[in-house]
Structure formats: C-alpha cells, structure tokens
Design an enzyme around this catalytic site. Structure first.
Site, PDB file in Angstrom:
ATOM      1  N   ASN A   1      -2.064   3.478 -10.878  1.00 58.61           N
ATOM      2  CA  ASN A   1      -1.848   1.985 -10.691  1.00 58.61           C
ATOM      3  C   ASN A   1      -2.235   1.129 -11.994  1.00 58.61           C
ATOM      4  OD1 ASN A   1      -1.259  -0.504  -9.321  1.00 58.61           O
ATOM      5  ND2 ASN A   1      -3.515  -0.738  -8.794  1.00 58.61           N
TER       6      ASN A   1
ATOM      7  N   ILE B   1       0.779  -0.969  -0.067  1.00 58.62           N
ATOM      8  CA  ILE B   1       0.099   0.043   0.030  1.00 58.62           C
ATOM      9  C   ILE B   1       0.881   1.124   0.054  1.00 58.62           C
ATOM     10  CG2 ILE B   1      -1.794   1.240   1.225  1.00 58.62           C
ATOM     11  CD1 ILE B   1      -2.767  -1.259   0.624  1.00 58.62           C
TER      12      ILE B   1
ATOM     13  N   HIS C   1      -4.329  -2.307 -13.020  1.00 58.60           N
ATOM     14  CA  HIS C   1      -5.073  -3.582 -12.351  1.00 58.60           C
ATOM     15  C   HIS C   1      -5.628  -4.428 -13.429  1.00 58.60           C
ATOM     16  CE1 HIS C   1      -6.895  -5.598  -8.833  1.00 58.60           C
ATOM     17  NE2 HIS C   1      -7.757  -5.717  -9.642  1.00 58.60           N
TER      18      HIS C   1
END
Ligand code: GRF
Length: 208
Positions: free
Chosen positions: A109, A96, A111
C-alpha cells in the site's frame, strides 16, 4: 513473501483503486511496455465511479468492481486467484483488504505520511493539523491492520510554514508516483527480504 511461478515471466500484479487513480497511471506508464518486469493483469475498484477504472480501460487492462458488503473479500480473493496474481497493489484503495484477499496474494500500500504517524484517512490533513515540520510517503506491506504492515520504503519532505493542504498533497502525490512503481519494480526483481516486521529492500540511485 511473493510466490513466483517463474522468475522469467513478468510479475503478475493487480491494482486496487477507489479514486482518481493517478498512482495507477504511474504504474501503467512505468510497466506498460513490452518486456517489462511487471504485468498489470487487472484493476479492481471499490466503486464503479472510481476514475482509475477509466485509466485501466484506456490501457486495455481488464477491470472489476467489488462493492461493499458481505462476500466482497471472498470475491476479491477468488478474482485474484483466478488471475494468478502474485502481488496486489493498493493505490488509493479506501477499503480494508480482508483475510481471503490477503491469502490469495501479498499486498503493498502507498500512504501519504511517514507511518506510523497519521495512519488511516486524511493523513495529509492530520499532519498539517498536528503541525509537523517533516512528513512524507510510505510504501508498506499490508497486514490485517490499517497502515500497520512492515515498512518497505519511505521518503520525507519538509513542510513549509503556511503550506496549504493542496500544495502539500500535490508534492506528496508526485513522490508517490515515483516511489510506488520503484518499489513494485524492486519486488519484481526480488531485491528485498523480510524478517518479521523488518523488511529490507536494495535501492539504488535509479530506483527511488
Ligand atoms: C494517494 O495519496 C494514496 O497515498 C492514498 O490515496 C491517494 C490516491 O490517489 N492512499 P490516486 O487515486 O492514486 O490519485
């Protein structure tokens, strides 16, 4: 969102990895040339065995390892500030990003699912277990949650009946390798805006 010291200089990007670093490689390949709109100034890893570190060294990009434990977020934040990083890219970073690192520079990010479906680890396995007929890849801004930040771009794929996890993961990975550098480029060219949790990017046929 991104604070540019000057728009004439390349965007200063740090990439954070935990694993093999194929997404990092796609970024290095896209932005390695002189005159690029992006400069990858450093690569950070959550563990010393991350394959991404080797890729960074091969490209002569400085590296650092930030292990777990108290103080990691503060060191990460200080490192990003010292390098005057303008954008942090999480490319398979399995930790995190805390408030100090996020305050130092905005982050994105990649994903392997169509968020908000299947956040967190094992997104491809989660999607297969659920039996979805469509899944995909998301690139999003990072906020304090896990895979919850405003969505920048998504691309979908149909899931084949009886498709194995390895097959689907590899198809998604190939999409990531285009979508992540493409999004970094859009941000570097200032072709985006945000309003609350809604982000808008100006994509064209050349930038997936
Ligand atoms: C990618 O599938 C990414 O979406 C996820 O972790 C994986 C990293 O792969 N967050 P690699 O290390 O870039 O090969």
């Amino acid at each position: 969102m991104i604070r540019r010291s000057t728009t004439r200089e390349p965007l200063r990007v740090a990439v954070l990895v935990s694993g093999t670093g194929t997404n990092l490689q796609a970024l290095l390949d896209r932005f390695g040339a002189a005159g690029s709109v992006v400069r990858i100034v450093a690569v950070g890893a959550s563990n010393a065995s991350a394959g991404g570190l080797r890729r960074a060294r091969a490209a002569a990009v400085p590296t650092a390892v930030f292990g777990s434990g108290e103080g990691r977020d503060a060191s990460l934040g200080a490192w990003l500030r010292r390098l005057e990083v303008e954008l942090t890219v999480l490319a398979g970073y399995m930790a995190i990003l805390g408030p100090e690192a996020l305050a130092a520079a905005p982050a994105i990010n990649v994903h392997p699912s169509l968020l908000p479906a299947f956040p967190g680890a094992d997104a491809v396995a989660q999607a297969l277990r659920h039996g979805v007929r469509v899944t995909g890849v998301t690139v999003h801004l990072v906020d304090a949650g896990v895979d919850t930040g405003p969505i920048l771009v998504q691309e979908s794929v149909n899931v084949g009946y009886d498709e194995s996890m390895a097959e689907l993961a590899s198809r998604l990975r190939a999409i990531e390798h285009e979508l992540l550098p493409g999004t970094v480029q859009l941000l570097a060219e200032d072709r985006y805006s945000t309003q609350g949790r809604h982000a808008r990017v100006e994509r064209d046929s050349n930038t997936r």
